[in-house]
Design a protein around this motif. Structure first.
Motif, PDB file in Angstrom:
ATOM      1  N   GLY A 175      14.150 -16.788 -16.013  1.00  0.00           N
ATOM      2  CA  GLY A 175      15.485 -16.942 -16.553  1.00  0.00           C
ATOM      3  C   GLY A 175      15.546 -18.156 -17.455  1.00  0.00           C
ATOM      4  N   ILE A 176      16.471 -18.119 -18.396  1.00  0.00           N
ATOM      5  CA  ILE A 176      16.735 -19.281 -19.254  1.00  0.00           C
ATOM      6  C   ILE A 176      18.181 -19.188 -19.718  1.00  0.00           C
ATOM      7  N   ARG A 177      18.871 -20.303 -19.698  1.00  0.00           N
ATOM      8  CA  ARG A 177      20.290 -20.305 -20.050  1.00  0.00           C
ATOM      9  C   ARG A 177      20.467 -20.210 -21.568  1.00  0.00           C
TER      10      ARG A 177
ATOM     11  N   ARG B 151       4.064 -12.393 -19.033  1.00  0.00           N
ATOM     12  CA  ARG B 151       4.597 -11.405 -19.967  1.00  0.00           C
ATOM     13  C   ARG B 151       6.031 -11.118 -19.554  1.00  0.00           C
ATOM     14  N   ALA B 152       7.002 -11.416 -20.423  1.00  0.00           N
ATOM     15  CA  ALA B 152       8.404 -11.084 -20.155  1.00  0.00           C
ATOM     16  C   ALA B 152       8.599  -9.624 -20.564  1.00  0.00           C
ATOM     17  N   ILE B 153       8.574  -8.761 -19.575  1.00  0.00           N
ATOM     18  CA  ILE B 153       8.546  -7.319 -19.821  1.00  0.00           C
ATOM     19  C   ILE B 153       9.767  -6.846 -20.604  1.00  0.00           C
ATOM     20  N   ASP B 154      10.937  -7.279 -20.181  1.00  0.00           N
ATOM     21  CA  ASP B 154      12.173  -6.772 -20.798  1.00  0.00           C
ATOM     22  C   ASP B 154      12.421  -7.347 -22.189  1.00  0.00           C
ATOM     23  N   TRP B 155      11.815  -8.510 -22.490  1.00  0.00           N
ATOM     24  CA  TRP B 155      11.999  -9.119 -23.804  1.00  0.00           C
ATOM     25  C   TRP B 155      10.824  -8.838 -24.751  1.00  0.00           C
ATOM     26  N   ASN B 156       9.737  -8.305 -24.208  1.00  0.00           N
ATOM     27  CA  ASN B 156       8.550  -7.962 -24.999  1.00  0.00           C
ATOM     28  C   ASN B 156       7.928  -9.189 -25.673  1.00  0.00           C
ATOM     29  N   ILE B 157       7.808 -10.289 -24.895  1.00  0.00           N
ATOM     30  CA  ILE B 157       7.159 -11.497 -25.410  1.00  0.00           C
ATOM     31  C   ILE B 157       6.337 -12.151 -24.296  1.00  0.00           C
ATOM     32  N   ASP B 158       5.360 -12.977 -24.698  1.00  0.00           N
ATOM     33  CA  ASP B 158       4.604 -13.800 -23.748  1.00  0.00           C
ATOM     34  C   ASP B 158       5.179 -15.204 -23.763  1.00  0.00           C
ATOM     35  N   LEU B 159       5.299 -15.799 -22.572  1.00  0.00           N
ATOM     36  CA  LEU B 159       5.893 -17.128 -22.479  1.00  0.00           C
ATOM     37  C   LEU B 159       5.060 -18.041 -21.590  1.00  0.00           C
ATOM     38  N   THR B 160       4.956 -19.306 -22.002  1.00  0.00           N
ATOM     39  CA  THR B 160       4.300 -20.337 -21.202  1.00  0.00           C
ATOM     40  C   THR B 160       5.358 -21.085 -20.408  1.00  0.00           C
ATOM     41  N   VAL B 161       5.073 -21.351 -19.132  1.00  0.00           N
ATOM     42  CA  VAL B 161       6.020 -22.057 -18.264  1.00  0.00           C
ATOM     43  C   VAL B 161       5.367 -23.326 -17.726  1.00  0.00           C
TER      44      VAL B 161
ATOM     45  N   VAL C 168      13.296 -18.624 -32.952  1.00  0.00           N
ATOM     46  CA  VAL C 168      13.931 -19.271 -31.805  1.00  0.00           C
ATOM     47  C   VAL C 168      12.868 -19.758 -30.839  1.00  0.00           C
ATOM     48  N   LYS C 169      13.092 -20.959 -30.312  1.00  0.00           N
ATOM     49  CA  LYS C 169      12.190 -21.521 -29.309  1.00  0.00           C
ATOM     50  C   LYS C 169      12.813 -21.407 -27.926  1.00  0.00           C
ATOM     51  N   LEU C 170      11.995 -20.972 -26.962  1.00  0.00           N
ATOM     52  CA  LEU C 170      12.384 -20.952 -25.563  1.00  0.00           C
ATOM     53  C   LEU C 170      11.631 -22.102 -24.882  1.00  0.00           C
ATOM     54  N   PRO C 171      12.252 -23.289 -24.780  1.00  0.00           N
ATOM     55  CA  PRO C 171      11.530 -24.461 -24.240  1.00  0.00           C
ATOM     56  C   PRO C 171      10.961 -24.170 -22.855  1.00  0.00           C
ATOM     57  N   GLN C 172       9.663 -24.467 -22.686  1.00  0.00           N
ATOM     58  CA  GLN C 172       9.010 -24.093 -21.432  1.00  0.00           C
ATOM     59  C   GLN C 172       9.588 -24.817 -20.228  1.00  0.00           C
ATOM     60  N   ASP C 173      10.117 -26.045 -20.420  1.00  0.00           N
ATOM     61  CA  ASP C 173      10.675 -26.777 -19.286  1.00  0.00           C
ATOM     62  C   ASP C 173      12.087 -26.307 -18.915  1.00  0.00           C
ATOM     63  N   LYS C 174      12.645 -25.398 -19.712  1.00  0.00           N
ATOM     64  CA  LYS C 174      13.966 -24.853 -19.412  1.00  0.00           C
ATOM     65  C   LYS C 174      13.889 -23.445 -18.818  1.00  0.00           C
ATOM     66  N   ILE C 175      12.690 -22.904 -18.714  1.00  0.00           N
ATOM     67  CA  ILE C 175      12.494 -21.573 -18.139  1.00  0.00           C
ATOM     68  C   ILE C 175      12.266 -21.726 -16.635  1.00  0.00           C
ATOM     69  N   PHE C 176      12.973 -20.948 -15.830  1.00  0.00           N
ATOM     70  CA  PHE C 176      12.751 -21.012 -14.387  1.00  0.00           C
ATOM     71  C   PHE C 176      12.227 -19.688 -13.852  1.00  0.00           C
ATOM     72  N   LEU C 177      11.325 -19.810 -12.883  1.00  0.00           N
ATOM     73  CA  LEU C 177      10.730 -18.656 -12.226  1.00  0.00           C
ATOM     74  C   LEU C 177      11.585 -18.269 -11.026  1.00  0.00           C
ATOM     75  N   LEU C 178      11.739 -16.970 -10.812  1.00  0.00           N
ATOM     76  CA  LEU C 178      12.644 -16.479  -9.784  1.00  0.00           C
ATOM     77  C   LEU C 178      11.992 -15.391  -8.940  1.00  0.00           C
ATOM     78  N   ASP C 179      12.307 -15.417  -7.645  1.00  0.00           N
ATOM     79  CA  ASP C 179      11.875 -14.298  -6.810  1.00  0.00           C
ATOM     80  C   ASP C 179      13.030 -13.312  -6.674  1.00  0.00           C
ATOM     81  N   LYS C 180      12.815 -12.261  -5.915  1.00  0.00           N
ATOM     82  CA  LYS C 180      13.827 -11.207  -5.796  1.00  0.00           C
ATOM     83  C   LYS C 180      15.048 -11.667  -5.006  1.00  0.00           C
TER      84      LYS C 180
END
Length: 351
Positions: A270-272, A248-258, A339-351
């Motif tokens: 993150g996504i560019r 769940r992308a809290i700040d964008w209010n959407i669910d995303l598959t990675v 708009v599509k957020l391609p799952q292979d372009k989304i990166f997971l980040l730690d603090k």
């Protein structure tokens, strides 16, 4: 050829904690102003003294707090290109180059060699005040090369140049660095400069090393929120894990598959902006990570259009950027767009 640095230095309102190892090549040190980039170089050069740690260059110990070793700057044999180039104003070009030459018997030959390499033959009697920024930089580099230093450190080498001159000097410097053949540390807050020049990149944030990776890895898959921001990514959201590959992308209010499994330490995604794709409304039901957004803002740049997108009740907008040629669209602020957020372009980040 190797440089090992593991140092700490404490100030009343700032602490430096840097740890890295690099072999032959150009290492970029990327970070915002005030993050500790220049202090790190000064510690390596011996201008500043760390409170703890060690610095080893090509197997030679320059500093070791436990062994009480702290070589003077003159004994470290380090070539340091300062932001203002630090030329002696009362010396002409060839005299400035001569300052660093250790083999006095070959001084004239060495000066002639580097005057030619750096295209300074016609300026050898000129003084710094009569040189352009690019010419001053060439003199400073010629002086470093003539000193036969074991490492070259460049501190924001283009900060004093205007955009047109900067590009010309960049091209010249790229050619010169190929001749050096030893360790180079390239400090900059500019990710484009770092990308063009460097093989590996260390990211500094608030005095600490937060990332050390190849150029490709930093820009394709940064591992922390700080590294991602410094690499130029504009879109970040806090996440809550829903399933192995769903968040769940809290700040964008959407669910995303990675594509990567979400770990317990992952806190952001993150996504560019240029990786987002405008799609037809029909794609929404057929594909994953396709969402309908409201256009919050449209910003025209020289060569691109920036579209700020927002879901209802979202805390943050998402930035999408497309070329003007691609944006053949009659959409306006307040309209909806898929708009599509391609799952292979989304990166997971730690603090």
């Amino acid at each position: 050829m190797a440089l090992e640095v593991a140092i700490k230095k404490y100030y009343p309102d700032f602490s430096l904690d840097v740890n890295f190892y690099t072999e032959k090549g150009i290492l970029g040190v990327l970070g915002a102003s005030g993050c500790g980039k220049s202090v790190t170089l000064k510690c390596i050069a011996g201008i500043e003294t760390p409170d703890e740690g060690k610095i080893i260059l090509n197997g030679r110990v320059l500093f070791d707090s436990e062994k009480k070793i702290n070589l003077s700057p003159q004994k470290r044999n380090i070539g340091y290109l300062f932001q203002n180039y630090a030329l002696f104003p009362h010396m002409n070009v060839e005299e400035n180059i001569a300052v660093g030459i250790k083999i006095k018997e070959e001084k004239n030959e060495i000066i002639a060699k580097y005057l030619k390499i750096f295209h300074l033959e016609n300026l050898k009697k000129a003084y710094p005040k009569n040189l352009s920024g690019g010419q001053q930089q060439r003199v400073a580099l010629a002086r470093i090369f003539a000193s036969q230093s074991d490492i070259l450190m460049l501190d924001e080498p283009f900060s004093a140049l205007d955009d047109f001159l900067k590009w010309q000097v960049e091209l010249e410097l790229a050619k010169v660095l190929k001749l050096y053949g030893k360790n180079v540390l390239f400090v900059s807050h500019n990710r484009d400069e770092i990308y063009r020049f460097c093989d590996e990149i260390m990211v500094l944030s608030q005095g600490k090393t937060v990332s050390f990776s190849t150029k490709k890895d930093l820009f394709e898959k940064p591992n922390s929120i700080a590294a991602s921001k410094l690499s130029g990514c504009k879109n970040h959201s806090r996440i809550e894990k829903v399933d192995k590959y769903l968040c769940r992308a809290i700040d964008w209010n959407i669910d995303l598959t990675v594509t990567s499994e979400i770990s317990d330490k992952d806190r952001y995604i993150g996504i560019r902006a240029h990786e987002l794709m405008i799609v037809d409304d029909k794609e929404r039901k057929k594909d994953i990570n396709v969402e309908e957004f409201i256009i919050d803002e449209l910003v025209e740049n020289i060569f691109s259009i920036v579209i700020m997108l927002r879901k209802e009740n979202a805390k943050q907008a998402i930035r999408l950027e497309v070329s003007k040629e691609y944006w053949q669209n009659n959409k306006r602020i307040g309209d909806t767009i898929c708009v599509k957020l391609p799952q292979d372009k989304i990166f997971l980040l730690d603090k």
